[in-house]
Design a protein around this motif. Structure first.
Motif, mmCIF file in Angstrom:
data_model
loop_
_atom_site.group_PDB
_atom_site.id
_atom_site.type_symbol
_atom_site.label_atom_id
_atom_site.label_comp_id
_atom_site.label_asym_id
_atom_site.label_seq_id
_atom_site.Cartn_x
_atom_site.Cartn_y
_atom_site.Cartn_z
ATOM 1 N N PHE A 30 94.064 21.474 5.902
ATOM 2 C CA PHE A 30 93.719 21.022 7.263
ATOM 3 C C PHE A 30 93.912 22.202 8.206
ATOM 4 C CE2 PHE A 30 93.618 16.786 9.613
ATOM 5 C CZ PHE A 30 93.077 17.352 10.749
ATOM 6 N N HIS A 31 92.831 22.619 8.831
ATOM 7 C CA HIS A 31 92.899 23.784 9.714
ATOM 8 C C HIS A 31 92.301 23.500 11.092
ATOM 9 C CE1 HIS A 31 93.289 25.668 5.736
ATOM 10 N NE2 HIS A 31 94.069 26.523 6.380
ATOM 11 N N GLY A 32 92.870 24.148 12.085
ATOM 12 C CA GLY A 32 92.280 24.177 13.427
ATOM 13 C C GLY A 32 91.685 25.555 13.635
ATOM 14 N N LEU A 33 90.489 25.626 14.163
ATOM 15 C CA LEU A 33 89.835 26.917 14.401
ATOM 16 C C LEU A 33 89.677 27.153 15.897
ATOM 17 C CD1 LEU A 33 88.212 29.417 13.337
ATOM 18 C CD2 LEU A 33 86.159 28.007 13.642
ATOM 19 N N PRO B 142 103.332 16.147 28.038
ATOM 20 C CA PRO B 142 103.593 17.587 27.928
ATOM 21 C C PRO B 142 104.968 17.884 27.347
ATOM 22 C CG PRO B 142 102.531 17.103 30.015
ATOM 23 C CD PRO B 142 102.752 15.788 29.339
ATOM 24 N N ALA B 143 105.980 17.110 27.696
ATOM 25 C CA ALA B 143 107.340 17.388 27.217
ATOM 26 C C ALA B 143 107.460 17.179 25.708
ATOM 27 C CB ALA B 143 108.331 16.489 27.940
ATOM 28 N N GLU B 144 106.599 16.352 25.148
ATOM 29 C CA GLU B 144 106.695 16.045 23.712
ATOM 30 C C GLU B 144 105.628 16.719 22.863
ATOM 31 O OE1 GLU B 144 106.931 11.815 24.223
ATOM 32 O OE2 GLU B 144 108.786 12.380 25.260
ATOM 33 N N ALA B 145 104.734 17.459 23.516
ATOM 34 C CA ALA B 145 103.614 18.052 22.762
ATOM 35 C C ALA B 145 104.128 19.125 21.802
ATOM 36 C CB ALA B 145 102.614 18.665 23.732
ATOM 37 N N PRO B 146 103.693 19.074 20.530
ATOM 38 C CA PRO B 146 104.162 20.060 19.555
ATOM 39 C C PRO B 146 103.565 21.456 19.779
ATOM 40 C CG PRO B 146 102.620 18.525 18.528
ATOM 41 C CD PRO B 146 102.844 18.027 19.917
ATOM 42 N N SER B 147 102.454 21.552 20.519
ATOM 43 C CA SER B 147 101.861 22.856 20.857
ATOM 44 C C SER B 147 100.904 22.614 22.020
ATOM 45 C CB SER B 147 101.080 23.434 19.662
ATOM 46 O OG SER B 147 99.828 22.771 19.525
ATOM 47 N N ARG B 148 100.194 23.659 22.408
ATOM 48 C CA ARG B 148 99.148 23.467 23.426
ATOM 49 C C ARG B 148 97.760 23.588 22.792
ATOM 50 N NH1 ARG B 148 98.629 26.828 27.627
ATOM 51 N NH2 ARG B 148 99.958 28.536 26.973
ATOM 52 N N LEU B 149 97.718 23.576 21.462
ATOM 53 C CA LEU B 149 96.421 23.666 20.779
ATOM 54 C C LEU B 149 95.808 22.270 20.660
ATOM 55 C CD1 LEU B 149 96.369 26.131 17.772
ATOM 56 C CD2 LEU B 149 95.336 26.361 20.039
ATOM 57 N N TYR C 290 94.403 15.001 24.999
ATOM 58 C CA TYR C 290 93.813 15.467 23.739
ATOM 59 C C TYR C 290 94.659 15.067 22.528
ATOM 60 C CZ TYR C 290 91.335 18.740 26.816
ATOM 61 O OH TYR C 290 90.563 19.297 27.803
ATOM 62 N N GLY C 291 94.048 15.227 21.346
ATOM 63 C CA GLY C 291 94.826 15.260 20.116
ATOM 64 C C GLY C 291 95.389 16.666 19.995
ATOM 65 N N VAL C 292 96.689 16.793 19.720
ATOM 66 C CA VAL C 292 97.345 18.103 19.752
ATOM 67 C C VAL C 292 97.913 18.436 18.378
ATOM 68 C CG1 VAL C 292 99.257 19.402 20.792
ATOM 69 C CG2 VAL C 292 97.805 17.942 22.225
ATOM 70 N N LEU C 293 97.795 19.724 18.007
ATOM 71 C CA LEU C 293 98.224 20.185 16.679
ATOM 72 C C LEU C 293 99.706 20.523 16.636
ATOM 73 C CD1 LEU C 293 95.222 20.401 16.079
ATOM 74 C CD2 LEU C 293 95.552 22.778 15.389
ATOM 75 N N ASP C 294 100.340 20.118 15.541
ATOM 76 C CA ASP C 294 101.646 20.643 15.175
ATOM 77 C C ASP C 294 101.326 21.695 14.103
ATOM 78 O OD1 ASP C 294 104.254 21.135 14.672
ATOM 79 O OD2 ASP C 294 104.772 19.108 14.012
ATOM 80 N N ILE C 295 101.730 22.926 14.359
ATOM 81 C CA ILE C 295 101.233 24.050 13.560
ATOM 82 C C ILE C 295 102.246 24.517 12.521
ATOM 83 C CG2 ILE C 295 100.487 26.455 13.692
ATOM 84 C CD1 ILE C 295 99.680 25.721 16.633
ATOM 85 N N ASP C 296 101.701 24.787 11.338
ATOM 86 C CA ASP C 296 102.483 25.304 10.227
ATOM 87 C C ASP C 296 102.487 26.826 10.293
ATOM 88 O OD1 ASP C 296 103.891 24.941 8.007
ATOM 89 O OD2 ASP C 296 102.215 24.435 6.684
ATOM 90 N N ALA D 102 94.661 28.000 12.530
ATOM 91 C CA ALA D 102 96.014 27.450 12.449
ATOM 92 C C ALA D 102 96.033 26.416 11.336
ATOM 93 C CB ALA D 102 96.400 26.798 13.770
ATOM 94 N N SER D 103 97.028 26.517 10.490
ATOM 95 C CA SER D 103 97.192 25.513 9.454
ATOM 96 C C SER D 103 98.014 24.365 10.055
ATOM 97 C CB SER D 103 97.879 26.178 8.261
ATOM 98 O OG SER D 103 98.325 25.190 7.393
ATOM 99 N N VAL D 104 97.552 23.134 9.841
ATOM 100 C CA VAL D 104 98.088 21.990 10.568
ATOM 101 C C VAL D 104 99.104 21.241 9.732
ATOM 102 C CG1 VAL D 104 97.430 19.816 11.703
ATOM 103 C CG2 VAL D 104 95.844 21.738 11.723
ATOM 104 N N ARG D 105 100.255 20.929 10.328
ATOM 105 C CA ARG D 105 101.221 20.093 9.586
ATOM 106 C C ARG D 105 101.439 18.744 10.250
ATOM 107 N NH1 ARG D 105 106.556 23.532 10.789
ATOM 108 N NH2 ARG D 105 106.763 22.967 12.964
ATOM 109 N N GLY D 106 100.856 18.571 11.438
ATOM 110 C CA GLY D 106 100.958 17.274 12.104
ATOM 111 C C GLY D 106 99.993 17.198 13.275
ATOM 112 N N LEU D 107 99.718 15.978 13.712
ATOM 113 C CA LEU D 107 98.818 15.765 14.850
ATOM 114 C C LEU D 107 99.399 14.669 15.725
ATOM 115 C CD1 LEU D 107 95.323 15.406 13.126
ATOM 116 C CD2 LEU D 107 96.113 17.358 14.450
ATOM 117 N N VAL D 108 99.283 14.836 17.036
ATOM 118 C CA VAL D 108 99.733 13.780 17.947
ATOM 119 C C VAL D 108 98.618 13.527 18.958
ATOM 120 C CG1 VAL D 108 101.599 12.995 19.451
ATOM 121 C CG2 VAL D 108 102.028 14.833 17.820
#
Ligand code: UTP
Length: 291
Positions: A245-248, A196-203, A172-178, A185-191
């Protein structure tokens, strides 16, 4: 105040390799869940969310989708003559008017971002929804409508997100959350597809988006990302910091129908929701479980 979200893009140009041979001559989006193709669920969801213009980005071998949303005179005539009003309603139910759907071709499946870019002329300079039909959502309120409600408040990009198991972040595209209030969730980055070891979150972003038209400028650069494809996530990532930029975390349940297990489960869940099928299906299941 942002303009209303009136248009939606349906990228249906993918190859659907995970469902071969079923998708050799038939689009993945025409696979039925119970008795309705995936793409019809997505179109109905968009219509329920107030979308007025439906743009399909298609490719070779996708003609069945165009036929599905057209009038079938012969079938209607035959069913009418046989007094089958019950099924006539089913084939007329979508109720879109001539001109509400348009089609453009991707020509070369260079990735989801490329598919979305192909719809740029149909969208122009207004926010747009994107729906991936292989993510099928069961919910009380249409998932896209939930995103549009947030967009009305916050403006900017809004994407539907779901918490996924850590070992699945690379799908997936994964959110880095502010900041995160548990729903938004307010988004500050996307990967895109992080290990899994580098994912900024599980969202993880699932297949529903409301995007500002600036996304087309970023997609137009044709930069390739994960898997050598033009990724929608990469273009969205460039917009962070310039627009909200928000994730819901939407209310509802998503079935990944691009995957065999998810598709099977969707059939089960949607069939069990139907009064006329529930008892029989439950009986069949019991036979298998009791074996
Ligand atoms: P997927 O990643 O599921 O790819 O695309 P796919 O080709 O459909 O299926 P698999 O993985 O080979 O089995 C997600 C969505 O993006 C669209 C697909 O149609 C699907 O709705 N897509 C993908 C395009 O429209 N064009 C592309 O170049 C790639």
């Amino acid at each position: 105040m942002s303009s209303p979200v009136r248009k939606a893009i349906f990228p249906v140009g993918g190859l659907g390799t995970r469902f071969l041979p079923a998708t050799k001559a038939m689009p993945k989006e025409m696979l039925p869940v119970v008795d309705k193709p995936l793409i019809q669920y997505a179109v109905e969801e968009a219509a329920a969310a107030g979308i007025e213009e439906f743009v399909f980005v298609t490719g070779r071998g996708k003609a069945a989708i165009e036929d599905h949303f057209d009038v079938s005179y012969e079938l209607e005539k035959t069913l009418g003559e046989r007094g089958r009003d019950d099924v006539l309603d089913a084939i007329r139910a979508i109720g879109l008017e001539p001109g509400q759907i348009s089609y453009t071709r991707q020509m070369d499946p260079m990735g989801l971002g490329h598919a979305v870019w192909c719809a740029r002329k149909h969208v122009g300079n207004e926010p747009v929804a994107v729906l991936l039909a292989d993510d099928l959502i069961m919910s009380k309120a249409p998932c896209l409508g939930q995103l549009i409600d947030v967009h009305k408040e916050t403006g900017g990009n809004v994407v539907a997100v779901e918490e996924v198991p850590a070992e699945h972040t690379d799908r997936y595209g994964v959110l880095d959350i502010d900041s995160d209030d548990g729903t938004r969730a307010s988004v500050r980055g996307l990967v895109e597809k992080p290990d899994p070891a580098e994912a900024p979150s599980r969202l993880a972003i699932i297949g529903r988006y409301v995007l500002m038209p600036e996304v087309f400028e970023h997609l137009a650069k044709f930069e390739t990302g994960a898997g050598g494809e033009i990724q929608l996530t990469d273009a969205m990532a460039k917009m962070i910091g310039h627009i909200p930029f928000h994730g819901l975390r939407f209310e509802g349940r998503r079935f990944d129908c691009g995957d065999k297990i998810g598709f099977f489960e969707a059939n089960l869940a949607f069939a069990l929701e139907r009064d006329e099928l529930r008892d029989d299906i439950a009986g069949v299941l019991k036979q298998y479980v009791d074996r």
